[in-house]
Design a protein around this motif. Sequence first.
Motif, PDB file in Angstrom:
ATOM      1  N   UNK A 192     -26.970  12.564   4.829  1.00 44.85           N
ATOM      2  CA  UNK A 192     -26.203  11.652   5.688  1.00 44.85           C
ATOM      3  C   UNK A 192     -25.508  10.618   4.823  1.00 44.85           C
ATOM      4  N   UNK A 193     -24.502   9.960   5.389  1.00 41.74           N
ATOM      5  CA  UNK A 193     -23.753   8.925   4.678  1.00 41.74           C
ATOM      6  C   UNK A 193     -23.121   7.984   5.700  1.00 41.74           C
ATOM      7  N   UNK A 194     -23.124   6.691   5.367  1.00 40.61           N
ATOM      8  CA  UNK A 194     -22.420   5.717   6.202  1.00 40.61           C
ATOM      9  C   UNK A 194     -20.910   5.813   5.976  1.00 40.61           C
ATOM     10  N   UNK A 195     -20.507   6.342   4.819  1.00 36.71           N
ATOM     11  CA  UNK A 195     -19.086   6.380   4.450  1.00 36.71           C
ATOM     12  C   UNK A 195     -18.499   7.744   4.775  1.00 36.71           C
ATOM     13  N   UNK A 196     -17.281   7.739   5.303  1.00 33.32           N
ATOM     14  CA  UNK A 196     -16.658   8.984   5.765  1.00 33.32           C
ATOM     15  C   UNK A 196     -16.319   9.896   4.585  1.00 33.32           C
ATOM     16  N   UNK A 197     -16.820  11.138   4.588  1.00 33.29           N
ATOM     17  CA  UNK A 197     -16.476  12.093   3.531  1.00 33.29           C
ATOM     18  C   UNK A 197     -15.020  12.546   3.647  1.00 33.29           C
ATOM     19  N   UNK A 198     -14.453  12.942   2.519  1.00 29.92           N
ATOM     20  CA  UNK A 198     -13.069  13.399   2.470  1.00 29.92           C
ATOM     21  C   UNK A 198     -13.032  14.884   2.110  1.00 29.92           C
ATOM     22  N   UNK A 199     -12.012  15.610   2.575  1.00 31.08           N
ATOM     23  CA  UNK A 199     -11.950  17.058   2.322  1.00 31.08           C
ATOM     24  C   UNK A 199     -11.534  17.423   0.902  1.00 31.08           C
ATOM     25  N   UNK A 200     -11.108  16.450   0.098  1.00 35.57           N
ATOM     26  CA  UNK A 200     -10.664  16.723  -1.271  1.00 35.57           C
ATOM     27  C   UNK A 200     -11.838  16.546  -2.220  1.00 35.57           C
ATOM     28  N   UNK A 227      -3.892   7.919  -4.789  1.00 32.87           N
ATOM     29  CA  UNK A 227      -3.834   9.066  -5.702  1.00 32.87           C
ATOM     30  C   UNK A 227      -4.509  10.289  -5.078  1.00 32.87           C
ATOM     31  N   UNK A 228      -5.630  10.081  -4.405  1.00 34.94           N
ATOM     32  CA  UNK A 228      -6.344  11.193  -3.786  1.00 34.94           C
ATOM     33  C   UNK A 228      -5.542  11.777  -2.627  1.00 34.94           C
ATOM     34  N   UNK A 229      -4.884  10.907  -1.830  1.00 30.89           N
ATOM     35  CA  UNK A 229      -4.062  11.399  -0.725  1.00 30.89           C
ATOM     36  C   UNK A 229      -2.886  12.210  -1.256  1.00 30.89           C
ATOM     37  N   UNK A 230      -2.307  11.732  -2.370  1.00 32.15           N
ATOM     38  CA  UNK A 230      -1.202  12.476  -2.987  1.00 32.15           C
ATOM     39  C   UNK A 230      -1.688  13.832  -3.489  1.00 32.15           C
ATOM     40  N   UNK A 248       0.858  -1.177   0.000  1.00 30.53           N
ATOM     41  CA  UNK A 248       0.000   0.000   0.000  1.00 30.53           C
ATOM     42  C   UNK A 248       0.901   1.236   0.000  1.00 30.53           C
ATOM     43  N   UNK A 249       0.296   2.390  -0.234  1.00 33.44           N
ATOM     44  CA  UNK A 249       1.089   3.619  -0.308  1.00 33.44           C
ATOM     45  C   UNK A 249       1.851   3.866   0.986  1.00 33.44           C
ATOM     46  N   UNK A 250       1.191   3.708   2.135  1.00 36.16           N
ATOM     47  CA  UNK A 250       1.849   3.951   3.419  1.00 36.16           C
ATOM     48  C   UNK A 250       2.894   2.888   3.717  1.00 36.16           C
ATOM     49  N   UNK A 251       2.609   1.633   3.375  1.00 36.38           N
ATOM     50  CA  UNK A 251       3.600   0.567   3.567  1.00 36.38           C
ATOM     51  C   UNK A 251       4.853   0.857   2.763  1.00 36.38           C
TER      52      UNK A 251
END
Length: 819
Positions: free
Chosen positions: A772-780, A810-813, A463-466
């Motif tokens: 509402x959403x069960x999935x955590x939204x991202x700031x990007x 890719x989104x984290x980058x 993974x990217x962090x690994x």
Amino acid sequence: MSEPIQAYCMKCKTKREMRDPQPVFTENGRPATRGTCPVCGTTLFRMGATPAHEGLTPPPPKPTTKKEKKASRKRRSTTSATSGEKSGAQQGKGNKLVIVESPAKARTIGKYLGRGYTVRASLGHVRDLLKSQLSVDIENNFEPTYRVPNEKRALVKELKSAAQKASEIYLATDPDREGEAIAWHLLESMDVPQERARRVVFHEITKNAIQEAFQHPRQIDMQLVNAQQARRILDRLVGYQISPLLWRNVRSRLSAGRVQSVALRMVVEREREIRAFTPEEYWTIEAFFAQMSTRGQDPRPSFKAKLVRVNGKEPHLPNADAAQAILNALQGAQYVITDVRQKQRRRRPSAPFTTSTMQQEASRRLGFGARKTMQIAQQLYEGIDIGDGVVGLITYMRTDSVNVSREAQAEARDYIHKTFGETYVPAKPPVYKTRAKQAQEAHEAIRPTSVWRTPDSIKQYLSRDQYRLYELIWKRFVASQMAPAILDTTSVDIVADTEGRVPADAEQVDETLRAALARNPAYLFRASGSVVRFPGFLVLYEEARDEDAPEEENIHLPDLHAGEHLDALDVQALQHFTQPPPRYTEATLVRALEEHGIGRPSTYAPIISTLQSRGYVRKESKRLVPTELGEVVTDLLVEHFPEVMDIGFTARMEEELDQIAEGKREWVQVLRDFYGPFSQRLATAQKEMQSVQVEEDAGETCEKCGSPMIIKYGRYGKFIACSNFPECRNTKPYQEKIGVQCPECGGDIVEKRTRRGRIFYGCANYPECEWSSWKRPLPVPCPDCGGLLVEANRTTVQCLACEETFSRADIEALQEATE
């Protein structure tokens, strides 16, 4: 063009278009296609013929007799038992039983041991002190009462059954005191005599290390077990007897700890130093010089020098008037180089990582918290499937030693020689000295299990962090075995002539005048610079600058000579103010704990997590800031338990635990020496500790009575209540903002919980806005349509507007690039 082939990716849990699809046939001759997932690299497989199979001849179906079917079933049974997936009743009698802590570690070790071994996972500790009571008989030599938790009873029953059927029992838990204690608790829980079990220890999960360990088993080291027992009992005595005082006098669900509370005190005292700090003004003077030979050039190449001496003393310029007096004295001065000193400096690489230095560098370079760093390091240690099987990529990650095995050094030197050349290999392998006060030198530093397994060669499997953490560990270790860098340093002294002795048009002064200027100069400027002559280890890795360290200024100096007359392009005074000591980051707090000898490598991350989860500290721009609650708790504990809260006392306790591990102290006596004074303090505190009310402002006003709303803590966590209680009983649920705006009304999205405790995300403006959403939204925002992105799974994110999916890496980058 052939039509793309899709298959279901087991890792992404969705259909993916195959990358590099290849037509293949099964053993029975049936057509299929094999490829890889373009997102995570997992092998994809799909049955059925495609145009690519045309013209290919399938292999003849393999005949299967009843005898072969039976043998196949037997092989499958053995394989499943080896990986720990079969219960004890299904395992073959006479197998050798191996017990480790985690399923991932069990799978990796099972692959190396092969048939004849059954590898099972204990899932951590199988026995501990009872949670409902102190569980320590103080009057009976601090005898602990251990119990198998309800959730572990079925597992222990299976392990016990497997142990009864096994011909040999091997305990392969981690190579530290905690691992030694887990092994002992396993034997006690399974009612297995110690002489029947064998302890195996390894610092890396590789085939050679595993085989070497199993060739040299030993008995359980009770000195290590007793050191861990003493630590556990000490922590229980402190935590279970001080925490109730905090519940009674401050508020419920607080905790105190032998190491945790000392760490909190360090954060609180640093904050108070900052508050008490009074900035003091001071000034410096610097000048920009150019050689006379550059007259006529535009712009003129110049270099900077600082005023370092006034009449032989360090300049003291407390205000603008003092600085201006110097500038006035320098009006019309001529500047001559009186001395040029050139030296060669060797810069040595940093030692390979310990737990502490890995956490610090991961914080500085990668932005990882201590807990995240250890989680990823655990994954790398326990094993990753890199195409040809699961293998442990790094050595054991809880260590305070910088030792490196000779085999690892030899492999690194061979790699360096073949990759960088002979000049990059030092004449002798470097030897590093451990800085930690109580390092366990039998351990190794954190390093890759093979330097030939370069980060880029296995990137597709991580993974990217690994990948980022493995690359950091790999580069740090390889660099530590390389030759030092060689730098040419130059220091230039420049004297200001304010007496008219230097002719204004002379490019060079004679030796007599130069020597006269150098004797007792009124105003001496100095410039220093360095140039890398040989990069050595710097071609691969350079340790990141500490968050609190001042930036190093490397000035490029031209070719200068003693006696040379310089033009002063600008002489200026700069105002400064002294700075308070910086707040701790996670990395600098870990370093401070290690330097003081407080805690062990395994405790750093949990301590920091507990301080935050209890509400004692919060993070602001990666810095740890104590809350009012943290300060109140610290003051109470320092007042009533000064020894427990003393940094030196806590460090000495760590030394005594080390002495128990070395067989130099008896653990019961250490506990007795501690508990005598502690029990007296405890009795006094129970009578004299005063109640303190701590209220956190919620930043809201009660809509019923107009009083401020405050944050309170109840049975189910935080909630908001009116400060005018009991006259006003208005309450609200506590909503934690996640830093993302609602896509429908623009309000804040907050984290919420259902009645059953399941987390979901909704708009803070509910019920006016029902998003509402069960999935955590991202700031990007979505890179395609600008819509709201949410976490689809561990590796994928999805846009709620256009429903397009993207790789999370890719989104984290993208997020890092925009910050």
